[in-house]
Write an enzyme that holds these catalytic residues in place. Structure first.
Site: not given
Length: 522
Positions: A23, A50, A124-125, A270
């Site tokens: 996310c 995301g 996020n995670g 990336y």
């Protein structure tokens, strides 16, 4: 309400998905500003993190309104929707699923009721103790269907939102400080109640989170590109193990755990945008240096160096620089093609990658070509790329990868293929080279990759390459993307509707002014 599947993705082949981060999160506290539009543009800058769903919650100090849906940020929101999200605080989120299915009920921000107001939260995670957190709710209440859990939400984020309600404390700030030390795994949380914006980062700092300053307020975001997009200047990173609170009294910082950094090295390889800066190191320069190091470790006699766009471009620049070979654009990528709304014919399916990537025949014909990319997952994409170059008349094809072989799954917020699907798992270099059809193949060494980041090895997570996991993992039966899709065996009394549905039912624990889709789109 779900949209038809016209969502963008960055995969060159849909059957060979690239590693995906979970996310992007964004939060803003700015009285007098159109915070929902700031959140919109911030999420736009974080879209690469995301592409499955997007949402924004806004508060005017009295109530919270939220709008979220499946799709890209630009598909979910329009002018009228954003105009309806008024206030001086906003939290935004764009999602890729690593816990729970890609469905409307799992879109974020998640919502919940607490003794100190409504909370809207984006994450996020990936938490590694989700099963334990669900068990804690069951032990306390005999069921696990509070808040959005009762509406079919099957994410670890919904567990956090539900657990906030039960924490001790005279404020949401104190409740968060009680809960955060009990969360394990990777998490960057951006959340708010009616009057205060909060942000927290796990003690390992696995995922990035930054604080920025507006002329009239403050911004927190997954990456500094989002700050630049909304005109905010970067102040600093949120520290691992830190909670910050932002309101009319300013910015307050609390330490809820000692920092033990294990930053994800794949962010440098990336995941993050090239213009990101993580722990003082430019992501773009890290990738260029990975290319330089790759050339130092393995240089072939060749005529040109070409990248696989866009992810391989910085490393290809570095490889060309260090090898002395000319850089060329051998591929042209169609920036406007994601998944199509129209089911392709069998002929078009066979063309596969050509819908998104074209070879410039005149650039590669008769040439010995070095092709640089950031990683190989299943190998299908590289196989298709090599085949296209051969058909275009390339004399030799030497594939260079600016990260080591990916051999292990990630449990901290990246959705890799399963270990059985990873081409580097159990295969020799010769076998991988033959599988992709190249004349040669070389990966950068793990030491070379780490050196390019200019980070101490001890502060990086390299689990997907090394199999060394810095955060303990639960037994296999208590982890996995779909762990919460099925109620726990001990959850006999739960009324949770796993796998879908967003009817809150008679036991809903809160009332939120959630904008109906039809109304918002008028």
């Amino acid at each position: 309400m779900a949209r038809s599947d016209g969502r963008l993705n960055f995969n060159l082949l849909d059957e060979d998905p690239l590693p995906q981060d979970e996310c992007g999160v964004f939060g803003v506290w700015a009285p007098g500003e159109e915070v929902s539009k700031l959140a919109y543009y911030g999420l736009y800058a974080l879209q690469h993190r995301g592409q499955e769903s997007a949402g924004i919650a806004a508060s005017d100090g009295k109530s919270i309104r939220v709008y979220k849906d499946l799709g890209l940020v630009s598909q979910v929101f329009d002018e009228s929707t954003l105009n309806s999200l008024t206030g001086h605080i906003a939290v935004g989120h764009c999602r890729y699923s690593t816990t729970g299915a890609s469905q409307w009920s799992n879109a974020q921000p998640t919502l919940g009721d607490t003794p100190h107001g409504t909370v809207a939260l984006g994450h996020n995670g990936n938490l590694t103790n989700s099963a334990d957190l669900r068990d804690r709710i069951l032990e306390r209440h005999g069921r696990a269907d509070f808040g959005e859990l009762n509406q079919g939400n099957t994410t670890d984020t919904a567990l956090v939102t539900a657990l906030l309600k039960d924490q001790p404390g005279d404020s949401l700030e104190e409740q968060a400080l009680a809960l955060l030390p009990t969360l394990e795994g990777a998490f960057c949380l951006v959340f708010m109640n009616e009057g205060t914006l909060y942000a927290a980062r796990d003690p390992h700092g696995v995922r990035p989170l930054v604080l920025g300053r507006l002329a009239s307020g403050w911004v927190v975001a997954s990456e500094q590109s989002a700050l630049a997009t909304v005109g905010a200047s970067i102040i600093r990173e949120i520290e691992p193990g830190e909670l910050i609170a932002i309101d009319s009294d300013g910015v307050r910082s609390h330490r809820f755990a000692a920092a033990t950094p294990s930053r994800c090295v794949f962010e440098y390889v990336y995941l993050a945008r090239p213009d990101a800066n993580i722990n003082g190191r430019s992501v773009y320069e890290s990738r260029v240096e990975m290319g330089r190091q790759l050339a130092r470790e393995d240089t072939h006699d060749a005529d040109i160096v070409i990248p696989v766009p866009e992810s391989g471009t910085p490393a290809a620049v570095g490889y060309a620089e260090a090898s002395g070979l000319p850089f060329a654009q051998g591929f042209i990528k169609n920036a406007y093609v994601g998944r199509t709304f129209i089911e392709p014919s069998q002929t078009l399916r066979q063309l596969g990658i050509r819908l998104k990537l074209n070879v410039q025949d005149h650039v590669v014909r008769g040439k010995r070509v070095v092709v640089v990319d950031d990683s190989i997952v299943r190998g299908n994409t590289q196989r298709a790329i090599v085949r296209m170059l051969k058909e275009a008349g390339a004399a030799e094809i030497h594939v260079k990868i600016s990260s080591p072989p990916v051999k292990w799954p990630c449990f901290y917020g990246i959705d890799f293929a399963s270990r059985a699907e990873l081409i580097a798992n159990g295969a020799t270099m010769e076998e991988i080279t033959q599988a992709v059809g190249a004349d040669s193949l070389a990966y950068i060494s793990e030491d070379g990759m780490i050196a390019a980041t200019k980070q101490p090895r001890s502060t990086l997570c390299t689990a997907c390459f090394s199999g060394i996991y810095p955060i303990k993992l639960p037994p296999e039966s208590r982890r996995g993307k779909m762990l919460l899709e099925t109620p726990s065996a001990t959850d006999a009394g739960s009324t949770q509707n796993p796998g879908g549905g967003c009817d809150p039912g008679p036991d809903a624990e809160f009332e939120i002014d959630e904008i109906p889709l039809a109304e918002a789109k008028k």
